[in-house]
Scaffold this motif. Sequence first.
Motif, mmCIF file in Angstrom:
data_model
loop_
_atom_site.group_PDB
_atom_site.id
_atom_site.type_symbol
_atom_site.label_atom_id
_atom_site.label_comp_id
_atom_site.label_asym_id
_atom_site.label_seq_id
_atom_site.Cartn_x
_atom_site.Cartn_y
_atom_site.Cartn_z
ATOM 1 N N ARG A 171 0.820 -1.164 0.088
ATOM 2 C CA ARG A 171 0.070 0.067 -0.077
ATOM 3 C C ARG A 171 1.108 1.132 0.044
ATOM 4 O O ARG A 171 1.131 1.647 1.061
ATOM 5 N N MET A 172 1.319 1.632 -1.231
ATOM 6 C CA MET A 172 2.113 2.894 -1.349
ATOM 7 C C MET A 172 3.352 2.721 -0.527
ATOM 8 O O MET A 172 3.797 3.757 0.194
ATOM 9 N N GLY A 173 4.010 1.745 -0.663
ATOM 10 C CA GLY A 173 5.516 1.425 -0.024
ATOM 11 C C GLY A 173 5.153 0.952 1.184
ATOM 12 O O GLY A 173 6.459 0.579 1.929
ATOM 13 N N GLN A 174 4.162 0.759 1.832
ATOM 14 C CA GLN A 174 4.079 0.185 3.177
ATOM 15 C C GLN A 174 3.465 -1.589 2.924
ATOM 16 O O GLN A 174 2.639 -1.728 2.286
ATOM 17 N N LYS A 175 4.088 -2.319 3.445
ATOM 18 C CA LYS A 175 4.038 -3.574 3.389
ATOM 19 C C LYS A 175 2.806 -3.995 4.483
ATOM 20 O O LYS A 175 3.225 -4.139 5.680
ATOM 21 N N ASP A 176 1.672 -4.271 4.136
ATOM 22 C CA ASP A 176 0.489 -4.567 5.222
ATOM 23 C C ASP A 176 0.098 -6.086 4.914
ATOM 24 O O ASP A 176 -0.275 -6.453 3.863
ATOM 25 N N PRO A 177 0.185 -6.746 6.284
ATOM 26 C CA PRO A 177 -0.443 -8.002 6.460
ATOM 27 C C PRO A 177 -1.932 -7.878 6.026
ATOM 28 O O PRO A 177 -2.426 -6.755 6.001
ATOM 29 N N ILE A 178 -2.688 -9.146 5.968
ATOM 30 C CA ILE A 178 -4.159 -9.114 5.692
ATOM 31 C C ILE A 178 -4.931 -8.087 6.697
ATOM 32 O O ILE A 178 -5.629 -7.367 6.626
ATOM 33 N N GLY A 179 -4.394 -8.656 8.037
ATOM 34 C CA GLY A 179 -5.135 -7.867 9.304
ATOM 35 C C GLY A 179 -6.461 -8.025 9.238
ATOM 36 O O GLY A 179 -7.044 -9.071 9.220
ATOM 37 N N MET A 180 -7.286 -7.079 9.522
ATOM 38 C CA MET A 180 -8.851 -6.942 9.767
ATOM 39 C C MET A 180 -9.504 -7.360 8.446
ATOM 40 O O MET A 180 -9.031 -6.989 7.323
ATOM 41 N N THR A 181 -10.216 -8.122 8.587
ATOM 42 C CA THR A 181 -11.269 -8.577 7.578
ATOM 43 C C THR A 181 -12.716 -8.483 7.562
ATOM 44 O O THR A 181 -13.317 -8.588 8.811
ATOM 45 N N ILE A 182 -13.512 -8.251 6.602
ATOM 46 C CA ILE A 182 -14.982 -8.277 6.537
ATOM 47 C C ILE A 182 -15.390 -8.940 5.218
ATOM 48 O O ILE A 182 -14.743 -8.492 4.233
ATOM 49 N N VAL A 183 -16.523 -9.690 5.089
ATOM 50 C CA VAL A 183 -17.050 -9.966 4.016
ATOM 51 C C VAL A 183 -18.210 -9.340 3.306
ATOM 52 O O VAL A 183 -19.131 -9.182 4.264
ATOM 53 N N SER A 202 -5.115 -13.954 10.336
ATOM 54 C CA SER A 202 -4.126 -14.195 9.278
ATOM 55 C C SER A 202 -2.873 -14.838 10.011
ATOM 56 O O SER A 202 -2.137 -15.339 9.048
ATOM 57 N N SER A 203 -2.551 -14.662 10.857
ATOM 58 C CA SER A 203 -1.589 -15.217 11.868
ATOM 59 C C SER A 203 -1.638 -16.750 11.595
ATOM 60 O O SER A 203 -0.487 -17.329 11.886
ATOM 61 N N ARG A 204 -2.586 -17.491 11.661
ATOM 62 C CA ARG A 204 -2.749 -19.019 11.430
ATOM 63 C C ARG A 204 -3.172 -19.312 10.245
ATOM 64 O O ARG A 204 -3.649 -20.383 9.852
ATOM 65 N N THR A 205 -2.893 -18.251 9.113
ATOM 66 C CA THR A 205 -3.393 -18.648 7.724
ATOM 67 C C THR A 205 -2.128 -18.882 6.959
ATOM 68 O O THR A 205 -0.988 -18.154 6.843
ATOM 69 N N LYS A 206 -1.961 -19.835 5.980
ATOM 70 C CA LYS A 206 -0.875 -19.971 4.888
ATOM 71 C C LYS A 206 -1.579 -19.386 3.562
ATOM 72 O O LYS A 206 -2.346 -19.936 3.073
ATOM 73 N N ALA A 207 -0.578 -18.513 3.105
ATOM 74 C CA ALA A 207 -0.830 -18.030 1.703
ATOM 75 C C ALA A 207 -0.075 -18.400 0.602
ATOM 76 O O ALA A 207 1.269 -18.586 0.915
ATOM 77 N N VAL A 231 -17.185 -11.130 -1.621
ATOM 78 C CA VAL A 231 -15.776 -10.187 -1.375
ATOM 79 C C VAL A 231 -15.421 -10.062 -0.158
ATOM 80 O O VAL A 231 -16.022 -9.528 0.745
ATOM 81 N N MET A 232 -14.055 -10.873 0.195
ATOM 82 C CA MET A 232 -13.293 -10.445 1.468
ATOM 83 C C MET A 232 -12.520 -9.217 1.436
ATOM 84 O O MET A 232 -11.966 -9.089 0.702
ATOM 85 N N ILE A 233 -12.824 -8.279 2.516
ATOM 86 C CA ILE A 233 -12.132 -7.187 2.232
ATOM 87 C C ILE A 233 -11.093 -7.247 3.452
ATOM 88 O O ILE A 233 -11.287 -7.423 4.709
ATOM 89 N N SER A 234 -9.726 -6.936 3.027
ATOM 90 C CA SER A 234 -8.653 -6.864 4.140
ATOM 91 C C SER A 234 -8.242 -5.349 4.063
ATOM 92 O O SER A 234 -8.137 -4.450 3.237
ATOM 93 N N TYR A 235 -8.345 -4.992 5.500
ATOM 94 C CA TYR A 235 -8.041 -3.462 5.844
ATOM 95 C C TYR A 235 -6.925 -3.279 6.615
ATOM 96 O O TYR A 235 -6.955 -2.051 7.447
ATOM 97 N N GLY A 236 -5.867 -4.267 6.899
ATOM 98 C CA GLY A 236 -4.621 -3.991 7.612
ATOM 99 C C GLY A 236 -4.877 -3.733 9.087
ATOM 100 O O GLY A 236 -5.727 -4.493 9.565
ATOM 101 N N VAL A 237 -3.849 -3.481 9.918
ATOM 102 C CA VAL A 237 -3.786 -3.682 11.122
ATOM 103 C C VAL A 237 -3.551 -2.192 11.923
ATOM 104 O O VAL A 237 -3.028 -1.308 11.079
ATOM 105 N N HIS A 238 -3.890 -1.927 13.085
ATOM 106 C CA HIS A 238 -3.555 -0.866 13.730
ATOM 107 C C HIS A 238 -1.718 -0.902 14.149
ATOM 108 O O HIS A 238 -1.458 -2.185 14.445
ATOM 109 N N PRO A 239 -1.152 -0.069 14.225
ATOM 110 C CA PRO A 239 -1.504 1.313 14.342
ATOM 111 C C PRO A 239 -1.172 2.064 12.788
ATOM 112 O O PRO A 239 -0.973 3.235 12.752
ATOM 113 N N THR A 240 -1.471 1.240 11.669
ATOM 114 C CA THR A 240 -0.868 1.858 10.345
ATOM 115 C C THR A 240 -1.886 1.837 9.306
ATOM 116 O O THR A 240 -1.706 1.818 8.258
ATOM 117 N N SER A 241 -3.063 1.661 9.957
ATOM 118 C CA SER A 241 -4.449 1.388 9.072
ATOM 119 C C SER A 241 -5.319 2.790 8.801
ATOM 120 O O SER A 241 -6.133 2.721 7.944
#
Length: 603
Positions: A171-183, A202-207, A231-241
Amino acid sequence: MTKLILYGLFLSTLCSQARIIDVASHGVVPGKDSTYALNNLIQSVQDEPDVTLSFPKGQYDFHSENALEMHRAVSNHDNGLKRMVFPLFNHKNITIDGGGSVFMMHGRVIPFTIESVDGITLKNFSIDWKQPFHAEMKVVERDLKKNSAVFEVDEQLYPHIFQHGQLLFDRMGQKDPIGMTIVFDPQTRAPIFDTDKYSLNSSRTKASKTGKNRIKLEGGFKKEPPPIGSVMISYGVHPTSRLCPAIHVTNSKNLQIENVTVYAAGGMGLIVERTENCTLNDMKVTSTKERVVSSRADATHFIGCKGLIKVEDCLFEHMLDDAINVHGAYVPVVEYLGNNEFLCNISHSQQWGLTFGEAGDRIVLTSRKTVLPFFETTITDVRKLNEHRFVMTVAEMPTQLPDVPLSVENLTWYPDFIFRNNIVRENRARSILVTTKGKVLIENNYLSSQMHGILIEGDNNSWYESGAVEDVTIRNNEFVNIGYDNHDRYPVLASPLLKSDQHLGEGRYHRNIHFINNTIKSFNGHMVKARSVDGLLVSGNKIEFSSTYPQSEGDPALSMEYCDHVTIENNTATGFKTELVITESADTTHVKTEQNNGFKNSK
């Protein structure tokens, strides 16, 4: 002589009219990065009152590389160095007229930063980002036995990499894990019913990558992977979301937003702090046809404001949080220093840097045990130590301070609030959050959100959002399928938020809430839930059964706990299999219930 006087008045009138500046004459034109030219133009008129910057219709592109940068504290967001496209500081009566243009953002920028401006109008434009701050992942395959799914993800719009079995979005130079999701359901464009069961750890998920625009996620789904086509939405983690709201306003007066659309934001569509008088008319926060989600957080949010907040004829949809939140702030007291001085600590990390108060503001000391006030006084001085802490001096002190944790609340900075003729729908979380001591009118709105319709809370332990309401009228609204996240949700919930170490005190928290002549279409039979309210009127409302979602039973339609002076009358329920239940606790007093068709009382 008379002619000379009239001619002089004519010239004076001309001089007092706003100067209209065609931005094209200053190098701000479609087809190129106009950030630097726009920053220079804004700076050149900073000391000139009554200016309109006029944009000929087109798409204007603004890139982060040439934007003005400074450290900014933004409430309910992540503080830090911010790059700004429209840095508007200390102007008087300035108008930005987009002429129907699209303002397209490229990179991590805040489109509008407005501070210490007296009189500003934003009108006739839309804000969007070339790359949004979330990722949308369409389910194309799923395996219930292996708790896995394959997703279609646009590699251009949502660039990503794989690292040690983990999916990271660029995300514009920032590497974000999946973090919070909603469908979301792409057909309804709303969060899917009972979306929590598809949530992902996502910490228990293999991608892994399974082909062009194909990603496989194995394990980590709470109960099962989402349905095919969703559609699953991935919107990052605090404190960079929450880095880039679309519009940030602070310490200003007389804000007007007219015919402005926000299609995306890396935070809230609009965040307003310590500002007097705000009017929103025909503002929209919505997604483009190509995307399911609009803003990363609330559509609009107001903290510590005063005067009047008026929101009319607006559309708020597809956000990843609430449509609007109007509140003050509780600030915990760390220590009484003597000599009428309190050391105070802004506790929530996304309120650091907040201007709590200034000399002359009326404040109240509150107990953090009961969340109730006990002594009013006036600030005589505030000395800021850092973003987290300040020392506040007050004029008067109680004879003795109670031996309990304390907070302070600013009584001067609470607005009146009108929310009228608006549409809120298809968003995560609530429609309206309101905790202001001003006069509140919520009428003629269409509200259909995943959680509560209207939340009247008060929180002295988490987000520290104050305060108790005193005059709220909610009338002639349409509530449609409120609470389709399938939890204990209501069109109206009024209750302070208490943790295990807090308890209700000897007075009610909220006062005078009137819920009148509303229409509710509901699959769960919920209407109002109230706790610690003095003066509750529920009258003339109609609740009809809706078959849009699976029928939910078990919770009362109206629930009252520790309330006083309650009237429930002339309400009607139709289409439900059984009568809806009205409950009241033993400590609820002075209750009158009569002529409620389709309801029954059950203490």
